[in-house]
Design a protein around this motif. Structure first.
Motif, PDB file in Angstrom:
ATOM      1  N   ALA A 193      47.085  45.004  37.774  1.00  0.00           N
ATOM      2  CA  ALA A 193      45.655  44.925  37.438  1.00  0.00           C
ATOM      3  C   ALA A 193      45.416  45.659  36.134  1.00  0.00           C
ATOM      4  O   ALA A 193      45.964  46.723  35.898  1.00  0.00           O
ATOM      5  CB  ALA A 193      44.831  45.550  38.549  1.00  0.00           C
ATOM      6  N   MET A 194      44.589  45.048  35.263  1.00  0.00           N
ATOM      7  CA  MET A 194      44.354  45.651  33.957  1.00  0.00           C
ATOM      8  C   MET A 194      42.881  45.860  33.669  1.00  0.00           C
ATOM      9  O   MET A 194      42.503  46.597  32.777  1.00  0.00           O
ATOM     10  CB  MET A 194      44.953  44.720  32.900  1.00  0.00           C
ATOM     11  N   SER A 195      42.017  45.177  34.429  1.00  0.00           N
ATOM     12  CA  SER A 195      40.604  45.075  34.037  1.00  0.00           C
ATOM     13  C   SER A 195      39.794  46.352  34.224  1.00  0.00           C
ATOM     14  O   SER A 195      38.736  46.489  33.647  1.00  0.00           O
ATOM     15  CB  SER A 195      39.914  43.974  34.844  1.00  0.00           C
ATOM     16  N   GLY A 196      40.255  47.272  35.066  1.00  0.00           N
ATOM     17  CA  GLY A 196      39.420  48.422  35.434  1.00  0.00           C
ATOM     18  C   GLY A 196      39.071  49.323  34.261  1.00  0.00           C
ATOM     19  O   GLY A 196      39.622  49.219  33.171  1.00  0.00           O
ATOM     20  N   GLY A 197      38.142  50.233  34.510  1.00  0.00           N
ATOM     21  CA  GLY A 197      37.797  51.239  33.503  1.00  0.00           C
ATOM     22  C   GLY A 197      36.581  50.877  32.686  1.00  0.00           C
ATOM     23  O   GLY A 197      36.354  49.713  32.373  1.00  0.00           O
ATOM     24  N   ASP A 198      35.804  51.906  32.352  1.00  0.00           N
ATOM     25  CA  ASP A 198      34.600  51.695  31.558  1.00  0.00           C
ATOM     26  C   ASP A 198      34.968  51.660  30.083  1.00  0.00           C
ATOM     27  O   ASP A 198      35.797  52.438  29.613  1.00  0.00           O
ATOM     28  CB  ASP A 198      33.608  52.841  31.837  1.00  0.00           C
ATOM     29  N   MET A 199      34.348  50.744  29.350  1.00  0.00           N
ATOM     30  CA  MET A 199      34.691  50.573  27.943  1.00  0.00           C
ATOM     31  C   MET A 199      33.917  51.485  26.975  1.00  0.00           C
ATOM     32  O   MET A 199      34.376  51.737  25.887  1.00  0.00           O
ATOM     33  CB  MET A 199      34.501  49.103  27.541  1.00  0.00           C
ATOM     34  N   GLY A 200      32.727  51.904  27.359  1.00  0.00           N
ATOM     35  CA  GLY A 200      32.007  52.858  26.507  1.00  0.00           C
ATOM     36  C   GLY A 200      31.130  52.229  25.435  1.00  0.00           C
ATOM     37  O   GLY A 200      29.990  52.653  25.244  1.00  0.00           O
ATOM     38  N   HIS A 201      31.623  51.257  24.696  1.00  0.00           N
ATOM     39  CA  HIS A 201      30.827  50.616  23.632  1.00  0.00           C
ATOM     40  C   HIS A 201      30.628  49.150  23.986  1.00  0.00           C
ATOM     41  O   HIS A 201      31.561  48.474  24.420  1.00  0.00           O
ATOM     42  CB  HIS A 201      31.534  50.718  22.276  1.00  0.00           C
TER      43      HIS A 201
END
Length: 374
Positions: free
Chosen positions: A117-125
């Motif tokens: 899985a790669m999609s997780g995490g908040d991008m911030g911008h």
């Protein structure tokens, strides 16, 4: 998992996601596409660990669930099924059964839990721009992306917020830059709302090419999300997430010449045609074409010991001192193909210094080309 889906919808989505999957994989699970059926939709995911595409498509779900199956094989089967057919996908144990009409295929699957899985995490911008603007940024810079693996930080497009100086003062812009050391492309557009604080990021070549393929069918707005390590493009039912190149893009402003005083203006289509014809004679290795400039006339020439020589004259706007300068014909053609207006402006200093190329009618793009000895 058991679903029924239209062949056209399945084929379209598989076409989008399977191009991410490498043909040769040392990790077997990366050859597969993950299929997840829930809430009236089939979600397809493909990844190579650096890039991930997820697309959702409506489907008739008899039994929710998930499975992984060989991406290219599944795509090839869907491609060869008749138009308008319905496709049933049924996964039990370590087997996926595909039925359509009188055809039936059984494909081996791998455990869903092993799928990365790669999609997780908040991008911030987060900001959005039109599909046409993103297409223009990519199309007018990607030809200059380096393919030299040793200079990995040049293997993508550098995207960052900057300012452009114009008659009305400084205006904030979103800038895309690519260079391979021989030529440089810099394209800018008004800074989208929300993009002011974005970090300067290098988007890898593969991600650039995959996004560009998808843009031909995209809706008007593309949402872009950024962090220091990832970029995500989302539109319609597709989300593409890519790792960024971990490196420092060179200070490209230093190679953009400011003191060039010899100005040539020429019709880009006539010029490209002449370069292409004359370059037929140039040696395959150097592809060198010489430009000999005198008032109002440009003479293009090329020669090689094996093939002979070629010359062609063009009427141009040029009233500076006579100049002879050589370029790689392929690079000249790549740049002139980006110029959509009626005039290309070449600003030169001498035979050994970088040349600046612009579209007379469009100030948003700038190209730098290094000359070569001929």
């Amino acid at each position: 998992m058991k679903i029924t889906i239209e062949r056209a919808a399945l084929l379209r989505s598989l076409g989008h996601v399977q191009s991410v999957v490498e043909r040769r994989n040392t990790i077997p699970i990366l050859s597969n596409v993950m299929l997840r059926a829930e809430n009236g939709e089939l979600s397809l995911t493909a990844t190579d660990m650096d890039l991930e595409i997820v697309e959702s498509v409506p489907a008739d779900i008899a039994r929710p669930g998930s499975a992984t199956a060989p991406a290219h094989t599944l795509y090839d089967i869907a491609r060869k099924l008749p138009d308008g057919s319905q496709v049933e996908l049924d996964s039990t144990g370590d087997m996926l059964t595909l039925r359509s009409g009188r055809s039936q295929f059984k494909l081996g699957t791998l455990p869903v839990d092993d799928y990365p899985a790669m999609s997780g995490g908040d991008m911030g911008h987060r900001f959005s721009l039109s599909a046409a603007d993103l297409k223009a940024l990519i199309d007018r810079t990607r030809f200059a992306i380096s393919t030299e693996e040793t200079r990995y930080y040049l293997n993508g497009i550098f995207l960052h917020a900057s300012t452009a100086r114009g008659a009305g003062g400084e205006t904030p812009v979103l800038r895309a830059v690519a260079t391979d050391g021989h030529r440089l492309a810099r394209v800018e557009m008004p800074l989208p709302e929300g993009a002011a604080g974005i970090p300067g990021v290098i988007i890898p070549r593969k991600a650039v090419l995959e996004v560009r393929k998808l843009l031909d069918e995209a809706a008007d707005r593309i949402e872009v999300q950024l962090s220091d390590t990832k970029v995500r493009f989302a539109f319609d039912a597709i989300t593409l997430t890519s790792k960024l190149i971990d490196g420092t893009f060179p200070d490209y402003e230093r190679v953009i010449p400011t003191g060039n005083d010899k100005v040539l203006e020429v019709d880009p289509r006539l010029f490209a045609g002449a370069v292409d014809r004359v370059a037929t004679i140039s040696t395959e290795k150097s592809r060198a074409v010489k430009l000999s400039l005198d008032r109002g006339v440009l003479t293009l020439s090329a020669s090689s010991p094996e093939a002979g020589s070629a010359t062609e004259e063009l009427e141009v706007v040029y009233d500076a001192p006579a100049l002879e300068i050589g370029f790689n014909s392929r690079y000249l053609l790549d740049i002139t193909q980006q110029i959509e207006g009626e005039g290309a402006r070449f600003t030169m200093a001498d035979a050994g210094s970088p040349t600046l190329v612009r579209d007379v009618a469009d100030a948003s793009a700038l190209y730098v080309l290094m000359p070569m000895r001929v």
